[in-house]
Scaffold this active site. Structure first.
Site, PDB file in Angstrom:
ATOM      1  N   HIS A  35      -7.202  46.833  34.261  1.00 51.64           N
ATOM      2  CA  HIS A  35      -5.833  47.341  34.179  1.00 51.64           C
ATOM      3  C   HIS A  35      -5.615  48.303  35.341  1.00 51.64           C
ATOM      4  O   HIS A  35      -6.487  48.476  36.198  1.00 51.64           O
ATOM      5  CB  HIS A  35      -5.583  47.992  32.814  1.00 51.64           C
ATOM      6  CG  HIS A  35      -6.634  48.989  32.414  1.00 51.64           C
ATOM      7  ND1 HIS A  35      -6.873  50.153  33.123  1.00 51.64           N
ATOM      8  CD2 HIS A  35      -7.536  48.984  31.398  1.00 51.64           C
ATOM      9  CE1 HIS A  35      -7.832  50.826  32.547  1.00 51.64           C
ATOM     10  NE2 HIS A  35      -8.282  50.126  31.502  1.00 51.64           N
ATOM     11  N   HIS A  38      -8.380  50.660  36.425  1.00 51.29           N
ATOM     12  CA  HIS A  38      -9.432  50.090  37.293  1.00 51.29           C
ATOM     13  C   HIS A  38      -8.910  49.928  38.719  1.00 51.29           C
ATOM     14  O   HIS A  38      -9.629  50.171  39.690  1.00 51.29           O
ATOM     15  CB  HIS A  38      -9.884  48.727  36.767  1.00 51.29           C
ATOM     16  CG  HIS A  38     -10.504  48.762  35.412  1.00 51.29           C
ATOM     17  ND1 HIS A  38      -9.856  48.306  34.292  1.00 51.29           N
ATOM     18  CD2 HIS A  38     -11.710  49.196  34.991  1.00 51.29           C
ATOM     19  CE1 HIS A  38     -10.633  48.444  33.239  1.00 51.29           C
ATOM     20  NE2 HIS A  38     -11.765  48.985  33.629  1.00 51.29           N
ATOM     21  N   GLN A  64     -25.158  48.450  25.889  1.00 48.58           N
ATOM     22  CA  GLN A  64     -24.481  49.705  25.565  1.00 48.58           C
ATOM     23  C   GLN A  64     -23.628  49.616  24.302  1.00 48.58           C
ATOM     24  O   GLN A  64     -22.908  50.550  23.983  1.00 48.58           O
ATOM     25  CB  GLN A  64     -23.644  50.179  26.754  1.00 48.58           C
ATOM     26  CG  GLN A  64     -22.414  49.345  27.069  1.00 48.58           C
ATOM     27  CD  GLN A  64     -21.783  49.764  28.400  1.00 48.58           C
ATOM     28  OE1 GLN A  64     -22.309  49.508  29.474  1.00 48.58           O
ATOM     29  NE2 GLN A  64     -20.644  50.428  28.317  1.00 48.58           N
ATOM     30  N   GLN A 163     -19.709  59.828  30.385  1.00 50.00           N
ATOM     31  CA  GLN A 163     -20.375  58.775  31.165  1.00 50.00           C
ATOM     32  C   GLN A 163     -20.454  59.169  32.634  1.00 50.00           C
ATOM     33  O   GLN A 163     -21.503  59.051  33.278  1.00 50.00           O
ATOM     34  CB  GLN A 163     -19.596  57.471  30.999  1.00 50.00           C
ATOM     35  CG  GLN A 163     -19.951  56.386  32.008  1.00 50.00           C
ATOM     36  CD  GLN A 163     -19.259  55.072  31.730  1.00 50.00           C
ATOM     37  OE1 GLN A 163     -19.598  54.390  30.784  1.00 50.00           O
ATOM     38  NE2 GLN A 163     -18.298  54.688  32.558  1.00 50.00           N
TER      39      GLN A 163
HETATM   40  O1  PAF Z   1     -17.139  52.204  31.979  1.00 46.48           O
HETATM   41  C1  PAF Z   1     -17.518  51.010  31.891  1.00 46.48           C
HETATM   42  O2  PAF Z   1     -16.731  50.083  32.018  1.00 46.48           O
HETATM   43  C2  PAF Z   1     -18.983  50.705  31.627  1.00 46.48           C
HETATM   44  O3  PAF Z   1     -19.555  51.652  30.788  1.00 46.48           O
HETATM   45  C3  PAF Z   1     -19.819  50.548  32.918  1.00 46.48           C
HETATM   46  C4  PAF Z   1     -19.887  51.847  33.697  1.00 46.48           C
HETATM   47  C5  PAF Z   1     -19.230  49.453  33.775  1.00 46.48           C
HETATM   48  C6  PAF Z   1     -21.257  50.154  32.552  1.00 46.48           C
HETATM   49  O4  PAF Z   1     -21.298  48.977  31.829  1.00 46.48           O
END
Ligand code: PAF
Length: 294
Positions: A35, A38, A64, A163
């Site tokens: 989107h 990004h 994850q 993150q």
């Molecule tokens: O933020 C994300 O989309 C994910 O956690 C990442 C950093 C691509 C790792 O899979």
């Protein structure tokens, strides 16, 4: 024109000319369902690398996701994602299969023979409390992707603030040599932070979801009166959401550590919130300036 690689070999081949020329390589790791948020990361990467290649990875990382999370229903929209990348002038999209990234299989838990990244205590708080193993999975895949793409600069959204903090720590503590850049959260006109998970919300839940950002804005307005005033203002907004089930609302220092008990006027801080709206878990965060007008 954007070129697509789905294997390690194809990626290496597409990046060979840039490596030969010593070009600066920019990288935006994603899980797809791209989107405007990004797209803004891609633009930041482009600014950083100039004429060097911008690489975007699209990979829904099973490691994850916890049991009962949305791995199976996570949106997979490769065609539309490639269009976004093309529009933003991305040079290479790396969209590998799970086997390509985890040739030994995806195994979790203490019996795994694979080497994974241990994220340390920062992964145990906030998101880590309700999502055990999540950040180990994130850091492991990001480390693998860094190894494959070998970027100079990698761009991540501030929306996933914990993150971002952990990836920064990983790059610095493991001496990976990648400049980890945070880019501001993109928002809908009513304040809702852009997220691939927003598409799970029903229209009613979508309306309630703005409570999160409204709470953070209220905290920003009240922060000049101190941390407690900021938290109270945020809580009052959150209570207005009938279908909003609060997980946490905290104020920390910008690196997610504790603030001093009596912060100096003008102290920088961060406020972070997580809540379930219907069945969808949403997170958001903003900067605060404690004890002084912004
Ligand atoms: O933020 C994300 O989309 C994910 O956690 C990442 C950093 C691509 C790792 O899979």
């Amino acid at each position: 024109m954007t070129q697509l690689a789905s294997t390690r070999e194809e990626l290496a081949k597409l990046l060979a000319p840039a490596r030969r020329d010593g070009a600066v390589v920019g990288f935006v790791p994603t899980m797809g369902a791209l989107h405007e948020g990004h797209a803004s990361l891609m633009r930041v990467a482009r600014e950083r690398v100039g004429g060097g290649p911008v690489v975007v990875s699209i990979f829904v990382n099973p490691l994850q996701f916890g049991a009962g999370e949305d791995l199976d229903r996570y949106p997979r929209t490769l065609e539309a994602d490639l269009e976004v990348c093309e529009r933003e002038g991305v040079d290479v999209v790396f969209a590998p299969s799970v086997d390509e990234v985890y040739p030994g299989g995806v195994s979790t838990g203490s019996t795994s023979e694979d080497v994974t990244v241990a994220p340390g205590p920062l992964a145990e708080v906030l998101e880590g409390k309700t999502r055990p193993g999540h950040f180990g999975g994130v850091l492991t895949v990001v480390a693998k992707l860094f190894g494959l793409v070998r970027p100079d600069v990698a761009v991540f959204g501030e929306k996933d603030y914990q993150q971002l903090a952990l990836i920064r720590r990983m790059s610095s503590d493991l001496c990976l040599g990648v400049d980890v850049v945070g880019a501001p959260t993109q928002r809908e006109p009513d304040g809702l932070a852009l997220s691939s998970r927003n598409r799970y919300l029903t229209p009613d839940q979508r309306a309630e979801a703005t409570t999160l950002s409204q709470a953070l804005y209220a905290a920003q307005r009240e922060a000049e009166h101190g941390v407690e005033a900021a938290l109270q203002a945020a809580r009052a907004e959150l209570r207005r959401g009938k279908d909003v089930d609060l997980d946490y609302l905290v104020v920390t220092d910008p690196a997610l550590g504790d603030l001093p008990a009596n912060p100096e006027p003008g102290t920088d801080a961060r406020i972070l919130v997580a809540a379930r709206v219907g069945t969808t878990r949403l997170i958001d965060n903003m900067s605060l300036t404690i004890g002084a007008p912004r």
